[in-house]
Design a protein around this motif. Sequence first.
Motif, PDB file in Angstrom:
ATOM      1  N   GLU A 197     -12.954  92.715  16.924  1.00  0.00           N
ATOM      2  CA  GLU A 197     -12.141  93.744  17.756  1.00  0.00           C
ATOM      3  C   GLU A 197     -11.521  93.305  18.716  1.00  0.00           C
ATOM      4  OE1 GLU A 197     -13.330  98.258  16.668  1.00  0.00           O
ATOM      5  OE2 GLU A 197     -15.137  96.964  16.842  1.00  0.00           O
ATOM      6  N   LYS A 201      -8.818  90.734  16.272  1.00  0.00           N
ATOM      7  CA  LYS A 201      -8.101  91.987  15.393  1.00  0.00           C
ATOM      8  C   LYS A 201      -6.705  91.399  15.463  1.00  0.00           C
ATOM      9  CE  LYS A 201      -7.376  96.677  15.113  1.00  0.00           C
ATOM     10  NZ  LYS A 201      -7.875  98.008  16.067  1.00  0.00           N
ATOM     11  N   ALA A 202      -5.794  91.366  16.708  1.00  0.00           N
ATOM     12  CA  ALA A 202      -4.464  91.330  16.733  1.00  0.00           C
ATOM     13  C   ALA A 202      -3.893  90.264  15.956  1.00  0.00           C
ATOM     14  CB  ALA A 202      -4.154  91.279  18.126  1.00  0.00           C
ATOM     15  N   VAL A 205      -4.229  90.844  11.873  1.00  0.00           N
ATOM     16  CA  VAL A 205      -3.401  91.663  11.739  1.00  0.00           C
ATOM     17  C   VAL A 205      -2.021  90.942  11.360  1.00  0.00           C
ATOM     18  CG1 VAL A 205      -2.096  93.916  12.420  1.00  0.00           C
ATOM     19  CG2 VAL A 205      -4.641  93.802  12.597  1.00  0.00           C
ATOM     20  N   SER A 206      -1.652  90.201  12.502  1.00  0.00           N
ATOM     21  CA  SER A 206      -0.252  89.577  12.337  1.00  0.00           C
ATOM     22  C   SER A 206      -0.316  88.647  11.179  1.00  0.00           C
ATOM     23  CB  SER A 206      -0.275  88.792  14.041  1.00  0.00           C
ATOM     24  OG  SER A 206       1.101  87.991  13.815  1.00  0.00           O
ATOM     25  N   LYS A 209       0.162  90.657   8.049  1.00  0.00           N
ATOM     26  CA  LYS A 209       1.503  91.213   7.821  1.00  0.00           C
ATOM     27  C   LYS A 209       2.501  90.142   7.134  1.00  0.00           C
ATOM     28  CE  LYS A 209       1.506  95.207  10.984  1.00  0.00           C
ATOM     29  NZ  LYS A 209       2.400  95.888  11.878  1.00  0.00           N
ATOM     30  N   LYS A 217       4.903  95.117   6.502  1.00  0.00           N
ATOM     31  CA  LYS A 217       5.134  94.967   8.130  1.00  0.00           C
ATOM     32  C   LYS A 217       4.985  96.591   8.732  1.00  0.00           C
ATOM     33  CE  LYS A 217       7.604  90.574   7.944  1.00  0.00           C
ATOM     34  NZ  LYS A 217       8.917  89.817   8.470  1.00  0.00           N
ATOM     35  N   LYS A 220       0.255 100.218   9.824  1.00  0.00           N
ATOM     36  CA  LYS A 220      -0.661 100.235  10.930  1.00  0.00           C
ATOM     37  C   LYS A 220      -1.661  99.139  10.877  1.00  0.00           C
ATOM     38  CE  LYS A 220       0.514 104.938  12.015  1.00  0.00           C
ATOM     39  NZ  LYS A 220       0.124 106.586  11.970  1.00  0.00           N
ATOM     40  N   ASP A 221      -2.184  98.775  12.024  1.00  0.00           N
ATOM     41  CA  ASP A 221      -3.113  97.894  12.441  1.00  0.00           C
ATOM     42  C   ASP A 221      -4.263  98.114  11.103  1.00  0.00           C
ATOM     43  OD1 ASP A 221      -1.525  96.735  14.200  1.00  0.00           O
ATOM     44  OD2 ASP A 221      -3.123  96.891  15.770  1.00  0.00           O
ATOM     45  N   GLN A 222      -4.813  99.026  11.297  1.00  0.00           N
ATOM     46  CA  GLN A 222      -5.750  99.431  10.396  1.00  0.00           C
ATOM     47  C   GLN A 222      -5.507  99.437   8.797  1.00  0.00           C
ATOM     48  OE1 GLN A 222      -9.143  99.578  11.061  1.00  0.00           O
ATOM     49  NE2 GLN A 222      -9.261  99.516   8.661  1.00  0.00           N
ATOM     50  N   VAL A 224      -3.343  97.463   7.542  1.00  0.00           N
ATOM     51  CA  VAL A 224      -3.404  96.003   7.200  1.00  0.00           C
ATOM     52  C   VAL A 224      -4.786  95.552   7.009  1.00  0.00           C
ATOM     53  CG1 VAL A 224      -2.659  93.823   7.910  1.00  0.00           C
ATOM     54  CG2 VAL A 224      -1.164  95.516   8.377  1.00  0.00           C
ATOM     55  N   LEU A 225      -5.840  95.937   7.907  1.00  0.00           N
ATOM     56  CA  LEU A 225      -7.205  95.341   7.679  1.00  0.00           C
ATOM     57  C   LEU A 225      -7.613  95.901   6.275  1.00  0.00           C
ATOM     58  CD1 LEU A 225      -8.355  95.807  11.357  1.00  0.00           C
ATOM     59  CD2 LEU A 225      -7.686  93.518  10.043  1.00  0.00           C
TER      60      LEU A 225
END
Length: 430
Positions: A197, A201-202, A205-206, A209, A217, A220-222, A224-225
């Motif tokens: 985290e 994480k960032a 996620v990128s 996507k 795209k 939300k972040d979660q 995608v995870l």
Amino acid sequence: MESRRKTAGKNRSKGQAADQGPGPRYHILDWILKKYEGRTTRSDWRQEKTGNKSLKIQQEHFDAAGKTELLSEIRELEEQGLIRVKYFSGGSDVEKITYNLRDMERFYEIEGKRSEKSILEEAWNCVSAYGAQAESPWLRAYYEDLLRDIDKGKYPDHLSGPGVLLFRCLNILENLKEPVYVRIFSSQYLGGSKVFEETLKARVVSIGKDYHPMADKAMKDQQVLSQMYLETYSQEMELKGELKIVLAGREVDLSQFPYGAVLNTETLKNAEISRKQEIRKIITVENKANYMSMPYEQGTLILFCHGFFSPLERDFLVKLEREVLEPSRQAGQEIEYWHTGDLDYGGVRIFRYIRTNIFPRIRPWQMDVEQYERYQEYALEMKPSSRRELKDMKEPLLQPLIDRIAAEGKVIEQECFLFREREPRRGHPV
């Protein structure tokens, strides 16, 4: 000073690494490196460079280093066979020095620096090693793009941040087959429960996507995870209406729960789908308030998709559609599929995601220009980035709505459809 330089030079000539001691700096080599870097580009780092180059010694060089110091440096480098010296005729003053490009890496080593070539070569070897371990097409594509960038002389930002820890994480993620809580994953594989985290994480996620086939795209972040089976909470499917499942050999008829039911992670993993279904219509709903407001209707299965379905939900619904409902349709039993959601960029992408990955025969409901016009007074301004993305989207079943939203630059949230004073609640699609 002179003897210290000579000793250091002799040690290095026997293979001593530059970082094993402070080592002296040579003004001559510093100037050579600056000249070299000013005339080379990163994109040709793979090319072996040879050939002689020269540096004319000007008064400014003596002024910068001091004549005695500079002449001492020149003699030392000449003794080591790294440069050749041309003197003015009849004197001891140096006219120019000559060196060979094949010795550039040695110059960098002596100066305690790293060349672009060595840095990019190290990056290429690192990415190649992790790329060779990748199995899934999406992760191989990610590594291939990194290698193409390195070949062009671009150092990967991902290496200058979390470095190889990111690659290690991605290679483990691609092999997950069922949901794992983020902090358990981080503790088990990354050396600490908060490492993922706080550090990765960032970036994950990128990358997800851009490359993961089930990520979008607009997620939300979660979300995608979740497509990579990383969860902060249990995956659950919320529904109401017709659905029969088999648990531990017993059939459970969920229509007996007319106000709704929730299938948690373990149920989604272990439940079998009964072949005896009475489903004639499926409605997927993006937002919770709209889902809750829809009444039970015999023969209808209403699904709250909370934006994008999670992998376990997706797998369950694909199995329902392909193994049970599609054979029923082919046997002559017509089954309708509908989706209702926000009239915005995200809503369009969610519809397309469901149509592409779960229910290929799904159609939009309350997602048309007429509905858009009816609730114009509740419209909100779009983000410029979403508007640009929407203008390029092609979705035949929603294209008139897409074009209208892109032209107006305004969106409408699905919850507006529940405003009783605006319009009586509309029932299910017919």
